[in-house]
Scaffold this active site. Structure first.
Site, PDB file in Angstrom:
ATOM      1  N   ARG A 209      -8.384  -0.021  14.559  1.00 28.31           N
ATOM      2  CA  ARG A 209      -9.610   0.291  14.145  1.00 28.31           C
ATOM      3  C   ARG A 209     -10.820  -0.075  14.940  1.00 28.31           C
ATOM      4  NH1 ARG A 209      -9.387   1.322   7.375  1.00 28.31           N
ATOM      5  NH2 ARG A 209      -7.526   2.150   7.576  1.00 28.31           N
TER       6      ARG A 209
ATOM      7  N   LYS B 226     -13.422  -1.746  14.775  1.00 28.37           N
ATOM      8  CA  LYS B 226     -15.048  -1.458  14.632  1.00 28.37           C
ATOM      9  C   LYS B 226     -15.846  -2.360  15.309  1.00 28.37           C
ATOM     10  CE  LYS B 226     -15.076   1.693  10.897  1.00 28.37           C
ATOM     11  NZ  LYS B 226     -15.862   1.714   9.665  1.00 28.37           N
TER      12      LYS B 226
ATOM     13  N   HIS C 119      -9.401  22.189  -5.364  1.00 29.14           N
ATOM     14  CA  HIS C 119     -10.093  21.451  -4.930  1.00 29.14           C
ATOM     15  C   HIS C 119     -11.003  20.570  -5.870  1.00 29.14           C
ATOM     16  CE1 HIS C 119     -12.258  19.405  -1.446  1.00 29.14           C
ATOM     17  NE2 HIS C 119     -13.460  19.668  -2.352  1.00 29.14           N
TER      18      HIS C 119
ATOM     19  N   HIS D 152      -7.311  12.491  -5.655  1.00 26.61           N
ATOM     20  CA  HIS D 152      -6.204  11.877  -5.062  1.00 26.61           C
ATOM     21  C   HIS D 152      -5.987  10.470  -5.443  1.00 26.61           C
ATOM     22  CE1 HIS D 152      -9.142  10.581  -2.389  1.00 26.61           C
ATOM     23  NE2 HIS D 152      -8.334   9.632  -1.715  1.00 26.61           N
TER      24      HIS D 152
ATOM     25  N   CYS E  30       4.284 -12.829 -24.980  1.00 22.67           N
ATOM     26  CA  CYS E  30       3.592 -12.423 -23.923  1.00 22.67           C
ATOM     27  C   CYS E  30       1.921 -12.162 -24.066  1.00 22.67           C
ATOM     28  CB  CYS E  30       4.160 -10.742 -23.663  1.00 22.67           C
ATOM     29  SG  CYS E  30       2.896  -9.532 -22.828  1.00 22.67           S
TER      30      CYS E  30
END
Lengths: 334, 334
Positions: free
Chosen positions: A20, A22, A113, A165, A195
């Site tokens: 990447r 950058k 969408h 997503h 627990c």
């Protein structure tokens, strides 16, 4: 190949992405959000715009990487971890590094969408959960992955894709944050033989002040020490270390609880960007008694400043009791 | 009174501010940055706009809370911790809480609105460092504070005041992040009988790939496992657990190193918002051998998404070797 490097003081791993690479000017560009179904790689009909799918739920007779699916999983286009090669653990002077081996895939939650977890049918949410489960069970077969996580970044400023997503991430080491949870839960278990998560659930269910949603199998509450305003935790009421062992009768309850939490957030704070992470036990039986899978849901409302970075102390301007009351009382469409 | 609450899993304390009591609509308002010297409470002549000062460096014969100062320290207007009252530690069911006792003050670094650490005289930076030291020594006399930190939030989006200032925060417990540093450093010391920070400094000084600035007493480098692009660490080369024990001959070196780091950042990334935190040893002699004070300087270039929150794994798109080379080579005005 991205590299994993370990901070020797904090024992915290960092993913360094040289490709990447950058430079200062790259940070000034505003990132484009892909919001047009024509150019959206996650929309039905655009399957060629993603890497080939690793899994999908699709109509019998349709072919992979073509139309006909309702949930689709593909490798990330710019993965932070890659499944190929050796981990090549090495020392660089006093420092530790290894190749960034792992899985980084995207779960496309609908072919349409504008459908997301809040506004979809409960059946579609169940299908997304089945897809998480099935893909995790498959990835888990590879013994070099020690932990996996499901992550969702939703909304403007937290994701470059408006199409709903989530991410599946498998890592060759147990992440620091999970190590910390395991340590806290282990210590409590040794002391109480119970627990920690189960005890919290019981107290929240009884106390009700921080409760947002509860049914037979699942509970949603604002944690006692919420770091962020309107933070929520979603978890099964019965002890259950591994999310991927979720059974048929629990999937509906989880889908309902997850959708309820997100619908309530959306109604109270419309269009609010949020993250969620699903924490499940690492791939080992040794945590079975004291780890309990859960989702942490974090609306992105506040900025994290120097004090939080430097101390690990968070400042939350909305008491979780107030947040839970508002989330509980808001009218949502059924 | 803000309340401190402890997360039972992560053992992380959170400050819950009921009086801020933020409701959903409050988060939509854009916060106003005070950028006009006429309404700036930190400008000379506006001393009545802040709570009464706890300390100042001022010309002989001038009165507190009036003109004539060059560094001024005042309590924060909306403190996250308050010095009055008892800590009232209590259990709420299985949870732990206490009153938010502590110190939260602001250090006004110049009487002039547009002077900051980058563009001021080196003499003024030294005065700010003396003020930090003197105020910390005073606060440290109160035995109920276990740790203190200096924090700076600079620039648009990270501070509501454009006038250069920093925070001094004293807490009744050792913050989680510091506990983690102490644990890592203690473990290394037990194994090697050497200070981990001293070893890192020696390696960075010799290796030079991540070096930004070095002189006789101080070093500035980009950490091997930098979590953020252009992250820097500023630290004394000789072993020194307590910042507030800094001596006369070291103050100039620290002022020079701090100004060099900020000038280089400003030249490479003009107007870049950043945070820094100064970590010093907790108020106890037991960490003296293995803790080493330092500044962590973090430019706010990347967003932290769900994966980082959920895993504690950071993703850094700029390798620290590239960042250090750019910071080292950028031409700065002397």
């Amino acid at each position: 190949m991205p590299q994993l490097r370990k901070d020797p003081v904090l024992k915290q791993w960092v993913i360094i992405s040289p490709e990447r690479g950058k430079r200062p000017s790259d940070f000034k560009k505003t990132e484009q959000v892909i919001d047009d179904p024509k150019t959206c790689p996650f929309c039905e009909g655009n399957e060629q715009m993603t890497p080939p799918e690793t899994m999908s739920f699709r109509t019998a007779g349709t072919s992979p990487n073509h139309k006909g699916w309702w949930v689709r999983i593909v490798p990330d286009n710019a993965p932070i971890l890659k499944p190929d090669g050796d981990s090549d653990r090495e020392g660089i002077g006093m420092f530790d590094a290894m190749n960034s081996i792992g899985v980084h895939e995207m779960v496309i939650e609908s072919p349409h969408h504008h459908i997301n977890i809040q506004n979809s049918t409960i059946e579609q949410v169940r299908e997304v959960i089945w897809a998480y489960k099935q893909r995790l069970l498959e990835i888990k077969k590879n013994p070099r992955y020690k932990h996996f996580m499901i992550v969702k970044n939703s909304g403007a400023g937290v994701s470059n894709f408006s199409h709903s997503h989530s991410h599946i991430v498998a890592t060759p080491i147990i992440p620091k944050r999970i190590e910390e949870e395991l340590e806290g839960a282990r210590e409590y278990y040794h002391y109480h033989d119970r627990c920690l998560f189960c005890d919290i659930i019981k107290q929240e269910s009884k106390d009700k002040a921080r409760l947002v949603h509860e049914d037979e199998n699942f509970i949603v509450f604002c944690p006692f020490a919420s770091r962020f305003p309107f933070e929520m935790e979603i978890t099964p009421k019965l002890h259950m270390p591994f999310f991927e062992m979720i059974e048929n009768h629990q999937v509906h309850g989880f889908a309902t609880a997850l959708q309820a939490a997100l619908k309530r957030l959306e109604t109270l704070l419309p269009g609010q960007p949020y993250n969620f992470v699903l924490h499940t036990s690492p791939c080992s039986d040794s945590y079975r008694e004291f780890y309990h899978w859960h989702i942490e849901l974090i609306p992105k409302l506040t900025k994290v400043a120097g004090f939080e970075w430097g101390s690990g102390f968070y400042i939350n301007p909305t008491p979780p009791e107030d947040a839970a009351k508002m989330l509980r009382e808001v009218k949502i469409s059924e």
